[in-house]
Each structure stands twice: as structure tokens, then as C-alpha cells.
Design a protein around this motif. Structure first.
Motif, PDB file in Angstrom:
ATOM      1  N   GLY A  69      -4.042 -36.979   5.792  1.00  0.00           N
ATOM      2  CA  GLY A  69      -2.770 -36.912   5.967  1.00  0.00           C
ATOM      3  C   GLY A  69      -1.989 -35.701   5.884  1.00  0.00           C
ATOM      4  N   ALA A  70      -2.667 -34.650   5.336  1.00  0.00           N
ATOM      5  CA  ALA A  70      -1.844 -33.736   4.998  1.00  0.00           C
ATOM      6  C   ALA A  70      -2.222 -32.408   5.796  1.00  0.00           C
ATOM      7  CB  ALA A  70      -2.551 -33.219   3.242  1.00  0.00           C
ATOM      8  N   TRP A  71      -1.501 -31.322   5.503  1.00  0.00           N
ATOM      9  CA  TRP A  71      -1.562 -30.217   6.464  1.00  0.00           C
ATOM     10  C   TRP A  71      -3.104 -29.409   6.319  1.00  0.00           C
ATOM     11  CZ3 TRP A  71      -0.222 -27.410  10.257  1.00  0.00           C
ATOM     12  CH2 TRP A  71      -0.341 -26.068  10.443  1.00  0.00           C
ATOM     13  N   SER A  72      -3.624 -29.608   5.116  1.00  0.00           N
ATOM     14  CA  SER A  72      -4.733 -29.017   4.620  1.00  0.00           C
ATOM     15  C   SER A  72      -5.774 -29.639   5.769  1.00  0.00           C
ATOM     16  CB  SER A  72      -5.161 -29.508   3.545  1.00  0.00           C
ATOM     17  OG  SER A  72      -5.602 -30.933   3.529  1.00  0.00           O
ATOM     18  N   LEU A  73      -5.796 -30.524   6.586  1.00  0.00           N
ATOM     19  CA  LEU A  73      -6.834 -30.714   7.682  1.00  0.00           C
ATOM     20  C   LEU A  73      -6.586 -30.015   8.944  1.00  0.00           C
ATOM     21  CD1 LEU A  73      -7.000 -34.648   7.581  1.00  0.00           C
ATOM     22  CD2 LEU A  73      -8.650 -33.170   6.918  1.00  0.00           C
ATOM     23  N   VAL A  74      -5.224 -29.781   9.230  1.00  0.00           N
ATOM     24  CA  VAL A  74      -5.104 -28.879  10.131  1.00  0.00           C
ATOM     25  C   VAL A  74      -5.516 -27.100   9.978  1.00  0.00           C
ATOM     26  CG1 VAL A  74      -3.226 -27.729  11.821  1.00  0.00           C
ATOM     27  CG2 VAL A  74      -3.292 -30.257  11.152  1.00  0.00           C
ATOM     28  N   ALA A  75      -5.067 -26.681   8.603  1.00  0.00           N
ATOM     29  CA  ALA A  75      -5.493 -25.593   8.333  1.00  0.00           C
ATOM     30  C   ALA A  75      -7.007 -25.329   8.333  1.00  0.00           C
ATOM     31  CB  ALA A  75      -4.828 -25.270   6.643  1.00  0.00           C
ATOM     32  N   ALA A  76      -7.767 -26.408   7.822  1.00  0.00           N
ATOM     33  CA  ALA A  76      -9.181 -26.321   7.837  1.00  0.00           C
ATOM     34  C   ALA A  76      -9.637 -26.143   9.195  1.00  0.00           C
ATOM     35  CB  ALA A  76      -9.797 -27.406   7.326  1.00  0.00           C
ATOM     36  N   THR A  77      -8.995 -26.809  10.206  1.00  0.00           N
ATOM     37  CA  THR A  77      -9.425 -26.814  11.752  1.00  0.00           C
ATOM     38  C   THR A  77      -9.097 -25.361  12.137  1.00  0.00           C
ATOM     39  OG1 THR A  77      -8.797 -29.203  11.662  1.00  0.00           O
ATOM     40  CG2 THR A  77      -8.956 -27.959  13.911  1.00  0.00           C
ATOM     41  N   LEU A  78      -7.913 -24.792  11.877  1.00  0.00           N
ATOM     42  CA  LEU A  78      -7.558 -23.538  12.228  1.00  0.00           C
ATOM     43  C   LEU A  78      -8.689 -22.419  11.754  1.00  0.00           C
ATOM     44  CD1 LEU A  78      -3.715 -23.576  12.224  1.00  0.00           C
ATOM     45  CD2 LEU A  78      -5.021 -23.918  14.241  1.00  0.00           C
ATOM     46  N   GLU A  79      -9.048 -22.512  10.353  1.00  0.00           N
ATOM     47  CA  GLU A  79     -10.141 -21.911   9.929  1.00  0.00           C
ATOM     48  C   GLU A  79     -11.474 -21.667  10.824  1.00  0.00           C
ATOM     49  OE1 GLU A  79      -9.583 -19.163   7.833  1.00  0.00           O
ATOM     50  OE2 GLU A  79      -7.681 -19.945   7.498  1.00  0.00           O
ATOM     51  N   ALA A  80     -11.601 -22.804  11.276  1.00  0.00           N
ATOM     52  CA  ALA A  80     -12.991 -22.916  11.932  1.00  0.00           C
ATOM     53  C   ALA A  80     -12.738 -22.737  13.355  1.00  0.00           C
ATOM     54  CB  ALA A  80     -13.460 -24.480  12.022  1.00  0.00           C
ATOM     55  N   VAL A  81     -11.599 -22.700  14.124  1.00  0.00           N
ATOM     56  CA  VAL A  81     -11.274 -22.453  15.243  1.00  0.00           C
ATOM     57  C   VAL A  81     -11.129 -20.746  15.317  1.00  0.00           C
ATOM     58  CG1 VAL A  81      -9.718 -22.236  17.112  1.00  0.00           C
ATOM     59  CG2 VAL A  81     -10.149 -24.376  16.175  1.00  0.00           C
TER      60      VAL A  81
END
Length: 524
Positions: A69-81
Motif C-alpha cells: 500500500g505504500a509508495w515504496s512499491l512504485v519506487a521499486a518498480t521505477l528502479e527496475a524499469v
């Protein structure tokens, strides 16, 4: 030809991740891995040791500690992208996956599927009007700032949330964005990924906004992609097949789901149960197969809903308190013709209308057949069922009748019980029909449990369940021991059928005999 960079978000099972990455890259595709910074360092070291020499695998340069539920999931996705976009210049598509996902098609099929249309695949529904959020916080996800995780710091999460509400500290959503929502499992073209990465560099205000929204993995990419990409280049769907239980949890797939998964119109599925070792092995081998045909029937969700609902029989439309004392009238008679084969009951009523002036209506509570204008109560099945006694009173008044015949599906036991409990006299005629395998197959297709291309061995498994389900509906009616009940049997004795018709329909014996002798009524 399409070449896919898989964005793999993981936090456990390093052996499974290694196997998944090796499978996906064996066909010339790519994998970019983000491994949760909260995970065991030894597991991450195992991944790097096994995959660093694979030129089609890369790792996010920065690892994030992720929380649901946190921003960290999007941040992690962006790092992999970012890692995938930089390392794999030949990648044409970027496909979001988790460690619980597995392919349900071959790479050959997936590449051909993505080459067929120059579009992005991402669920992207209007945040406010779509009804995508079923329960819990909705607009407050956006207009209040959420600095803490509800699951790990619930007291701080709700304290700061309540303080903002109390002091009216709501904020504005970026004015040029239409907020969208949908599943986090997307597949985007390279051009779209490049636009997204440029956008986040140019719009720090949008990044600040999303960093303190709640569950942004359901809104961030969904909103930005819709903002950047023309609508006709977006397919508002995911290519990853997933289902949810009645409790809102993802349903797991097991060894006996192989054929069902392959017949769905998706490329991947989640979640594959950790215990489904045979399923994992079969799906693992599938990715590299060549020349394999897939018969798409797409009945998965309806079939899952049907099978998991067995044994949970309940009333969907209970009478409202203001209807409890409503009645059709003591002086009126309602005759219910109960039959699973709708065409059989409709033919019987058509013949009855030729010989009698009694109003005879088809399945008004099961289908949207035509009814006279009754002030709007007749305009939807929901309204018809919710106000069924009021609807029938109006129909009695409209036809100026004190006797009426009505078709009802055996599955509508609540409707039958409701009318039987009314002060009017209720008569029941159940029509017992034979169900061939061909008929049950057609029934399964009509209700979405099977498709035209459902494999025969899958049908062989579900037909006994459907047959037992139809028998159960009939047993429930007979177990209720309703008064004024009669049974008309397909292939039954003519005299017995004539007596049943005469008793239930309250018609002369010669008319009942004529109806009983009509062979075509039961013809499929």
C-alpha cells in the motif's frame, strides 16, 4: 518481433526467481529484477551469483524496502524499469510481473500477440466513477497525505489521517491529471515507458503528490499512462490472469488448473500455489514450446465463481421491511410453472394462451422480457426482484385478472418461497426434463462456464457438477414440501401428466389432456 523486458518485483524464493529468469530469457527476452531490501542478504547474494553472468538479466541499481500500500512499491518498480530501459535497448515491451506469476502461453504466442496491435495494456478506470474500489478508503487515498504504513504503523497512520480530516487539511489533486485506477500488472510499449520516465523528471509536483497517496501502485502508472498516451492506443485490461475470492484475496491455482489457465485470454497468471509443483513444471516447459495452438474459451472467472459457490445457497433479494405485509390479495391465484429448460415452459404457456384467457407470463424475474409500463418498476431485473410482490400486484391489476400463470427458474427458490408465503393462493407446477450432455454443454456456454473452444476433457469434469447442481435445485423445491404442488415429467405417463396439469393450472381435464399430448413441447 516483440522482445519483452520483464519487470520482476520479488521478495522471497530465490530458487524460483532464478528458474523464472532463466526460462524467460531463454527465448531472447529480458528480465530486470528488484529484490526487496527487507529480504535476507543471503538470498540476494544467491540471485546475483546465479544470474550476473546472464546478459539478458539486470538488477535495479537501488533496492527499496517495500511495504504493501505504500509508495515504496512504485519506487521499486521505477528502479527496475529504469534499469531495464537502460540495459536493454532492443526491448519493445515492458511487462510487470511478480514472483508468484507464471506464463500460461508460449513465448512464440506472446510475441505474436504483442506484435498484433501497437497498444499498451493497462487497467485504467476513472478513479471516482468506475466503482473499482469496492470497500474502504476511496477519495481520502488522494486528498490526505499518508506518511505511515497502515499495516506496520496503524496508530500513526490513523492518527495523522484523523488530524488532517479534523483540521480540514485536504489537498488538491494535480489539476491537469484525471485520476485513474486499476491493476498494477501492466504491459507497456518502450515509447510509453520513455514518456513516463521523462514525465517523472519534468513533474516533481506529481511525484510529491503520489509519494504520500495510499496504495499508489493502483493509481500511479494508470493515471500517467492515460495522461500521456492517446486513448485509442490503450487497451484497458491486464494480460495477467488473476481471480479473487469472496474475501478479496487472490485465488491460488493448483495442479489441476493447467488446462483452465491455458484456455484463458491472457499471457501470464498469478498466483500459482507454492505447493503446485506439477503445474509449475508444466507451465515452465510451456514458455519455450513452438507451434503450440491455444484454444481460448475464457470461462475461468465464471467457472471459478460457479464451483466455489456450491454449498453456499442464500437469498440474494430478501423482502424489504415495507414489503413484509404486502400481499397479492387473498382472492387471487398465482400459478408458478417451474422449469430449468425455459423453452419448454414457454411453449407450454404459449399453448395455454391459445386455449385460455388466463394471463400467462414468461420468466419476468429471470430475463428482461417485455412488460407493460408500470411506472419504472419493470425496467431492470434488480427492480423486478426487489419489488416482486408490488410488481405482481400491478400485473394483476393491469390484466384485470384474479388468476395468473408465471414461469420461474428452479434456481429462484427465494422467489418461489416468497410467493408461497403470500396470502394469495399459490399453485406450483414443476416440469422435470431430461438433460443430455449436449444440452448441459450449451447451458455451460450460455452462463459463461465454458466457451466454444473449451477442451472436451475440461467439459467432462464440469458436466457432472452442473448436472448435480440442477438436480439439487429440484430437490430443494421438493424438500420444501409446498402445498398445491404438481409434477409434470418428460416421458412420464400421459394420464399422470394430464392430472398434474389439470390440478396445477386449474383447467378442464380435456384441455389438460390436449396439453399433455403435445410432443414438441419437450423437444430441444
Amino acid at each position: 518481433m516483440a522482445r519483452i523486458a520483464f519487470i520482476l518485483l520479488t521478495h522471497k524464493d530465490p530458487e524460483g526467481i532464478i528458474a523464472q529468469a532463466e526460462r524467460l530469457t531463454a527465448t531472447g527476452d529480458y528480465v530486470a529484477i528488484h529484490f526487496d531490501a527487507r529480504a535476507k542478504p543471503a538470498h540476494y547474494a544467491m540471485l546475483r551469483e546465479a544470474l550476473d553472468d546472464n546478459p539478458n538479466v539486470t538488477f535495479a541499481k537501488k533496492r527499496i524496502k517495500c511495504g504493501w500500500g505504500a509508495w515504496s512499491l512504485v519506487a521499486a518498480t521505477l528502479e527496475a524499469v529504469k534499469a531495464a530501459e537502460e540495459e536493454f535497448p532492443r526491448a519493445t515491451h515492458f511487462y510487470m510481473l511478480s514472483g508468484d506469476c507464471m506464463q500460461i502461453k508460449s513465448a512464440e504466442y506472446a510475441h505474436r500477440f504483442l506484435d498484433a496491435e501497437d497498444v499498451d495494456y493497462i487497467e485504467s478506470f476513472d478513479f471516482h466513477s468506475s466503482g473499482w474500489i469496492k470497500t474502504g478508503m476511496k477519495e481520502d487515498r488522494l486528498i490526505y497525505r499518508h506518511w505511515f504504513n497502515e499495516r506496520t504503523q496503524p496508530k500513526r497512520f490513523y492518527f495523522t489521517y484523523e488530524v488532517q480530516k479534523r483540521f480540514n487539511l485536504a489537498r488538491e489533486v494535480p489539476s491537469d491529471l484525471q485520476m485513474m485506477i486499476g491493476s498494477q500488472w501492466w504491459c507497456l510499449r518502450r515509447r510509453t515507458i520513455e514518456w513516463v520516465l521523462d514525465f517523472i523528471k519534468d513533474r516533481p509536483d506529481v511525484m510529491r503528490f503520489f509519494r504520500t497517496t495510499w496504495i499508489p501502485d493502483e493509481t500511479f502508472f494508470q493515471t500517467i499512462v492515460r495522461h500521456l498516451v492517446p486513448e485509442n492506443e490503450i487497451r484497458t485490461r491486464t494480460l495477467t490472469f488473476l481471480m479473487f475470492t469472496d474475501y478479496g484475496m487472490p485465488a491460488n491455482f493448483y495442479n489441476d488448473h493447467y488446462d483452465l489457465l491455458l484456455s484463458q485470454d491472457y499471457l501470464f497468471a498469478r498466483k500459482i500455489s507454492p505447493e503446485a509443483t506439477e503445474l509449475k513444471a508444466r507451465l515452465g516447459a510451456l514458455w519455450q514450446e513452438e507451434g503450440k495452438d491455444f484454444a481460448i474459451s475464457n470461462e475461468g472467472r465464471e467457472l471459478h465463481r460457479f464451483l466455489t459457490a456450491r454449498g453456499r445457497i442464500g437469498r440474494r433479494f430478501a423482502p424489504r421491511f415495507w414489503e413484509a405485509e404486502a400481499t397479492l390479495g387473498r382472492e387471487r391465484t398465482l400459478i408458478l410453472v417451474i422449469c430449468k429448460k425455459w423453452h419448454v415452459a414457454k411453449r407450454l404457456l404459449a399453448e395455454l394462451r391459445k386455449r385460455s384467457h388466463v394471463p400467462a407470463l414468461d420468466y419476468v424475474f429471470n430475463e428482461m422480457g417485455p412488460l407493460p409500463d408500470l411506472g419504472g418498476i419493470e425496467t431492470s431485473q434488480e427492480k423486478r426482484n426487489r419489488h416482486r410482490r408490488a410488481l405482481m400486484r400491478m400485473l394483476f391489476d393491469y390484466h384485470k385478472a384474479d388468476r395468473m400463470v408465471l414461469c420461474v427458474d428452479p434456481a429462484s427458490l427465494p422467489v418461489i418461497k416468497d410467493f408461497v408465503s403470500d396470502r394469495c393462493q399459490t399453485r406450483l407446477l414443476e416440469i422435470e426434463c431430461h438433460f443430455s450432455d449436449d444440452y448441459l454443454t450449451g447451458h455451460a456456454q450460455r452462463v459463461g462456464l465454458a466457451g466454444e473452444n473449451t477442451p472436451p476433457h475440461v467439459l467432462e469434469k464440469i458436466l457432472p457438477t452442473i448436472r448435480a447442481d440442477l438436480a439439487h435445485e429440484s430437490e430443494q423445491i421438493r424438500d420444501a414440501e409446498f402445498e398445491n404442488y404438481a409434477l409434470l415429467r418428460e416421458g412420464g405417463d400421459l394420464e399422470d401428466n394430464a392430472r398434474a396439469l389439470a390440478h396445477a393450472l386449474d383447467i378442464p381435464s380435456d384441455m389438460a389432456q390436449e396439453l399433455a399430448e403435445l410432443d414438441y413441447i419437450f423437444r430441444d
